[in-house]
Write an enzyme that holds these catalytic residues in place. Structure first.
Site, PDB file in Angstrom:
ATOM      1  N   ASN A 154       0.713  -1.255  -0.185  1.00 20.00           N
ATOM      2  CA  ASN A 154       0.030  -0.133   0.006  1.00 20.00           C
ATOM      3  C   ASN A 154       0.869   1.288   0.003  1.00 20.00           C
ATOM      4  O   ASN A 154       0.398   2.399  -0.277  1.00 20.00           O
ATOM      5  CB  ASN A 154      -0.955  -0.119   1.206  1.00 20.00           C
ATOM      6  CG  ASN A 154      -0.278  -0.401   2.482  1.00 20.00           C
ATOM      7  OD1 ASN A 154       0.434  -1.234   2.662  1.00 20.00           O
ATOM      8  ND2 ASN A 154      -0.335   0.595   3.461  1.00 20.00           N
ATOM      9  N   GLN A 189      -5.134  -4.049  -1.609  1.00 28.15           N
ATOM     10  CA  GLN A 189      -4.616  -2.924  -2.514  1.00 28.15           C
ATOM     11  C   GLN A 189      -4.837  -3.539  -4.023  1.00 28.15           C
ATOM     12  O   GLN A 189      -4.774  -2.920  -5.098  1.00 28.15           O
ATOM     13  CB  GLN A 189      -3.243  -2.530  -2.510  1.00 28.15           C
ATOM     14  CG  GLN A 189      -3.208  -1.596  -1.206  1.00 28.15           C
ATOM     15  CD  GLN A 189      -3.904  -0.273  -1.128  1.00 28.15           C
ATOM     16  OE1 GLN A 189      -4.193   0.145  -2.279  1.00 28.15           O
ATOM     17  NE2 GLN A 189      -4.226   0.186  -0.062  1.00 28.15           N
ATOM     18  N   SER A 209     -11.029  -5.703   0.693  1.00 25.55           N
ATOM     19  CA  SER A 209     -11.749  -4.845   1.347  1.00 25.55           C
ATOM     20  C   SER A 209     -12.327  -3.988   0.259  1.00 25.55           C
ATOM     21  O   SER A 209     -11.710  -3.558  -0.722  1.00 25.55           O
ATOM     22  CB  SER A 209     -10.396  -3.834   1.932  1.00 25.55           C
ATOM     23  OG  SER A 209     -11.088  -2.551   2.222  1.00 25.55           O
ATOM     24  N   CYS A 341      12.881   9.004   8.012  1.00 31.48           N
ATOM     25  CA  CYS A 341      13.804   8.800   8.917  1.00 31.48           C
ATOM     26  C   CYS A 341      13.261   8.969  10.232  1.00 31.48           C
ATOM     27  O   CYS A 341      11.909   9.438  10.298  1.00 31.48           O
ATOM     28  CB  CYS A 341      14.928   9.573   8.608  1.00 31.48           C
ATOM     29  SG  CYS A 341      14.309  11.485   8.866  1.00 31.48           S
TER      30      CYS A 341
END
Ligand code: PMP
Length: 396
Positions: A154, A189, A209, A341
């Site tokens: 995703n 997805q 889904s 990060c």
């Protein structure tokens, strides 16, 4: 101001035809499908008809479809359900393997199961985001009850080699002379762009889904192949073959079935159309934004066949992704972003960490996810406003 919605990996708008089907179903079938009277029988017939329609899309049997509230619940049902059933068979410390880039509704469940004494291994991915089949073969042992690898990621759109993984899993079953391990995939997805035929993919369990395929939110399904044993997560009724209790949401399922059928009918055309838009968009951004890089397969190998056509995940230096999301929103563009990060108040993306390891320095990532309504002009507009925004939010 016109809005440009580029967050289709998070939620797709509900298709108008799907809404019509749901409205008509709500009106026509007021009864509880479990009731004995005419209203109940009619609701049952409608409900089972749509179950059959969804099974048809998956080339599956109707009794292999368990409706859930969405992909999160289906993933929970797959992991917890398989482990619990294995325990009833005397496998007290089962072993499961999940990929490092799964959705949290797989990863967090695996973490919880680990605390309960389940052995968990994480299948690593290369910088392209694709799992390593040789590593998978090494990780599977005689206690492995489940391998869970998503169909398409995703965040970066990578498509995993399900057929090859299924082959490894079948090989392991043969070697173990056991019905384990099972192979589960999270296909949340995938529905708008990829083949969902379960025999062809070789999966034992598959999560879907509706809300990612232009259907209503709050409904999804777990495909459970005949002969695959899972224990239920909840108790309190005989619904869904005693696998998931609760009064059946007839209209939601009708909308889901309509959306899935439509998405699968459109998938080849939409794949080509959206991919073309995405590729031109990616090229334009890379040209305009110095030091921007694409995360995932399209960037690594120009291997566009192995990535969803609608996702473009880009890292941009010297900005914070939240700032970019907010400024784009103010300019009328909806996207999703995550830092690549670790900074004080920002969790890194576990997907990008799996690709690159822990990173130093500010490098934010933003995910553009295109959809059925995306037009070239929308993307041209983003390419136009992006450099101005980046100038404003630069932290250099
Ligand atoms: N798996 C994947 C791959 C997803 O993208 C999502 C939604 N972001 C989910 C699971 C959870 O889906 P749902 O909202 O239907 O529970």
């Amino acid at each position: 101001m016109k809005r440009i919605y580029l967050d289709n990996a998070a939620a797709t708008p509900v298709d108008t035809g799907v809404m019509k089907v749901m409205n008509a179903t709500v009106k026509k079938f007021p009864g509880n499908p479990s009731a004995l009277h005419k209203e109940g029988v009619m609701a049952r017939q409608a409900f089972e008809g749509t179950r059959g329609q969804i099974a048809g899309v998956l080339s599956a049997h109707a009794d292999e479809i368990v409706f859930t509230s969405g992909a999160t619940e289906a993933n929970n049902m797959a992991l917890q359900g398989v482990v619990r059933h294995a325990r009833t068979q005397g496998i007290i410390h089962p072993h499961i393997i999940v990929s490092a880039i799964e959705h949290p509704s797989v990863l967090e469940v695996a973490r919880m199961l680990k605390r309960e004494g389940v052995f968990v291994d994480y299948l690593s991915v290369g910088q392209s985001g694709v799992v390593d089949l040789k590593e998978l073969r090494k990780l599977i042992n005689s206690e492995t009850v489940l391998v869970s690898v998503m169909y398409a990621n995703n965040e970066i759109g990578t498509i995993e080699p399900l057929r090859d993984i299924a082959k490894e899993v079948r090989h392991a079953r043969k070697m173990n002379n056991s019905s384990y391990p099972y192979f589960h995939t999270d296909a949340a997805q995938a529905a708008s762009y990829l083949d969902l035929s379960t025999p062809s993919l070789g999966v034992d369990l598959m999560t879907l889904s509706s809300g990612k395929a232009y259907g209503p939110r709050g409904i999804g399904a777990l495909f459970v192949k005949r002969g695959v044993n899972i224990s239920p997560l909840m108790y309190g009724g005989e619904h869904e073959m005693s696998r998931r209790p609760g009064t059946e949401p007839v209209a939601l399922v009708a909308g889901f079935a309509e959306a899935l059928t439509l998405a699968q009918k459109m998938k080849a055309k939409e794949f080509a159309r959206v991919q073309k838009l995405r590729d031109a968009f990616a090229k334009a951004i890379l040209k305009k934004i110095p030091n921007s890089t694409i995360n995932g397969l399209p960037a690594q190998a120009g291997d566009l066949e192995h990535a969803l056509p609608n996702i473009l995940n880009i890292s941009i230096p010297d900005i914070e992704s939240e700032a970019l999301v907010i400024y784009l929103d103010a300019a009328g563009v909806a996207v999703s972003g995550k830092s690549a990060c670790k900074s004080a108040d920002d969790e890194p993306s576990h997907v990008l960490t799996a690709l690159y390891g822990e990173q130093k320095g500010e490098k934010a990532s933003v995910r553009f996810s295109l959809g059925r309504d995306t037009k070239k002009q929308d993307l041209d507009y983003v390419v136009k406003v992006l450099p101005e925004i980046l100038k404003k939010i630069s932290i250099k």
